[in-house]
Write a protein that holds these residues in place. Structure first.
Motif, short mmCIF file in Angstrom:
data_model
loop_
_atom_site.label_atom_id
_atom_site.label_comp_id
_atom_site.label_asym_id
_atom_site.label_seq_id
_atom_site.Cartn_x
_atom_site.Cartn_y
_atom_site.Cartn_z
N GLN A 141 -4.82 -7.34 -1.32
CA GLN A 141 -3.70 -6.89 -0.50
C GLN A 141 -3.16 -5.55 -0.96
O GLN A 141 -2.48 -4.87 -0.23
CB GLN A 141 -2.59 -7.95 -0.52
CG GLN A 141 -2.98 -9.26 0.09
CD GLN A 141 -3.36 -9.11 1.55
OE1 GLN A 141 -2.69 -8.41 2.30
NE2 GLN A 141 -4.44 -9.75 1.96
N LYS A 180 1.15 12.74 4.85
CA LYS A 180 2.00 13.12 5.99
C LYS A 180 3.20 13.93 5.52
O LYS A 180 3.57 14.92 6.14
CB LYS A 180 2.50 11.87 6.73
CG LYS A 180 1.47 11.20 7.58
CD LYS A 180 2.06 9.97 8.25
CE LYS A 180 1.01 9.18 9.00
NZ LYS A 180 1.57 7.95 9.59
N PRO A 208 -4.75 -2.00 0.94
CA PRO A 208 -4.13 -1.42 2.14
C PRO A 208 -2.78 -0.77 1.84
O PRO A 208 -2.45 0.26 2.43
CB PRO A 208 -3.96 -2.61 3.08
CG PRO A 208 -4.95 -3.62 2.63
CD PRO A 208 -5.08 -3.42 1.15
N GLU A 209 -2.02 -1.33 0.91
CA GLU A 209 -0.73 -0.74 0.56
C GLU A 209 -0.92 0.62 -0.10
O GLU A 209 -0.18 1.56 0.16
CB GLU A 209 0.05 -1.68 -0.35
CG GLU A 209 0.55 -2.92 0.36
CD GLU A 209 1.20 -3.90 -0.58
OE1 GLU A 209 1.44 -3.54 -1.74
OE2 GLU A 209 1.48 -5.02 -0.14
N ALA A 211 -3.45 2.56 0.36
CA ALA A 211 -3.91 3.48 1.42
C ALA A 211 -2.73 3.94 2.27
O ALA A 211 -2.65 5.12 2.64
CB ALA A 211 -4.95 2.79 2.28
N LYS A 212 -1.82 3.03 2.57
CA LYS A 212 -0.63 3.41 3.35
C LYS A 212 0.22 4.40 2.57
O LYS A 212 0.73 5.36 3.13
CB LYS A 212 0.20 2.18 3.69
CG LYS A 212 -0.39 1.30 4.74
CD LYS A 212 0.50 0.10 4.99
CE LYS A 212 -0.13 -0.87 5.97
NZ LYS A 212 0.69 -2.07 6.15
N GLU A 213 0.37 4.14 1.26
CA GLU A 213 1.17 5.04 0.43
C GLU A 213 0.53 6.43 0.37
O GLU A 213 1.22 7.44 0.47
CB GLU A 213 1.29 4.46 -0.97
CG GLU A 213 2.25 5.21 -1.85
CD GLU A 213 2.43 4.53 -3.19
OE1 GLU A 213 2.41 5.24 -4.21
OE2 GLU A 213 2.62 3.30 -3.20
N GLN A 214 -0.80 6.47 0.26
CA GLN A 214 -1.50 7.75 0.23
C GLN A 214 -1.35 8.47 1.58
O GLN A 214 -1.13 9.68 1.62
CB GLN A 214 -2.99 7.53 -0.09
CG GLN A 214 -3.80 8.79 -0.13
CD GLN A 214 -3.39 9.72 -1.27
OE1 GLN A 214 -2.88 9.29 -2.28
NE2 GLN A 214 -3.61 11.00 -1.09
N ALA A 215 -1.45 7.73 2.67
CA ALA A 215 -1.30 8.33 4.00
C ALA A 215 0.12 8.88 4.18
O ALA A 215 0.30 9.97 4.73
CB ALA A 215 -1.62 7.31 5.08
N ASN A 216 1.12 8.13 3.71
CA ASN A 216 2.50 8.60 3.80
C ASN A 216 2.71 9.86 2.98
O ASN A 216 3.41 10.79 3.40
CB ASN A 216 3.48 7.52 3.35
CG ASN A 216 3.60 6.40 4.36
OD1 ASN A 216 3.29 6.58 5.53
ND2 ASN A 216 4.05 5.24 3.91
#
Length: 119
Positions: free
Chosen positions: A20, A34, A23-24, A26-31
């Motif tokens: 789990q 951005k 994905p977190e 990956a989301k943190e890296q994407a944020n």
């Protein structure tokens, strides 16, 4: 008992936390990406001048224009009601305030031009 992993259930999320976290992350890296892209766009838009300074400049210009408009409206009403063209006392505010607002726009604009030339 079979050990089926149901990742959508609460037990599945608790029993397999390593799956789990990916994905977190990956989301943190994407944020983060951005945020960096947004910061780069903001810097490109403002030419390195602080955004707060640009906002302040706009607010001052809008307040000045609004005050001038209200004064001209009042002067017009006084002239119409009085039946005589009154002295344009609003010129003091329009002229003096215009010099201040214009100087502010030039000062901030010249700072942006200097930064652009230095790069």
């Amino acid at each position: 008992m079979s050990e089926e992993r149901d990742e959508n259930s609460l037990f599945g999320r608790l029993s397999w936390p390593e799956e789990q976290q990916a994905p977190e992350a990956a989301k943190e890296q994407a944020n983060l990406e951005k945020e960096q892209a947004r910061a780069a766009r903001t810097k490109a838009k403002t030419d390195g001048v602080p955004v707060g300074l640009l906002t302040t400049r706009r607010v001052i210009a809008v307040v000045w224009a609004t005050v001038c408009g209200i004064q001209i409206l009042i002067w017009g009403l006084v002239s119409i009601i009085g039946g005589d063209l009154a002295f344009p006392w609003w010129l003091w505010t329009v002229g003096g305030g215009g010099l201040v607002v214009g100087g502010l726009w030039l000062a901030i604009g010249s700072a942006a031009r200097k930064r652009r030339q230095a790069e």
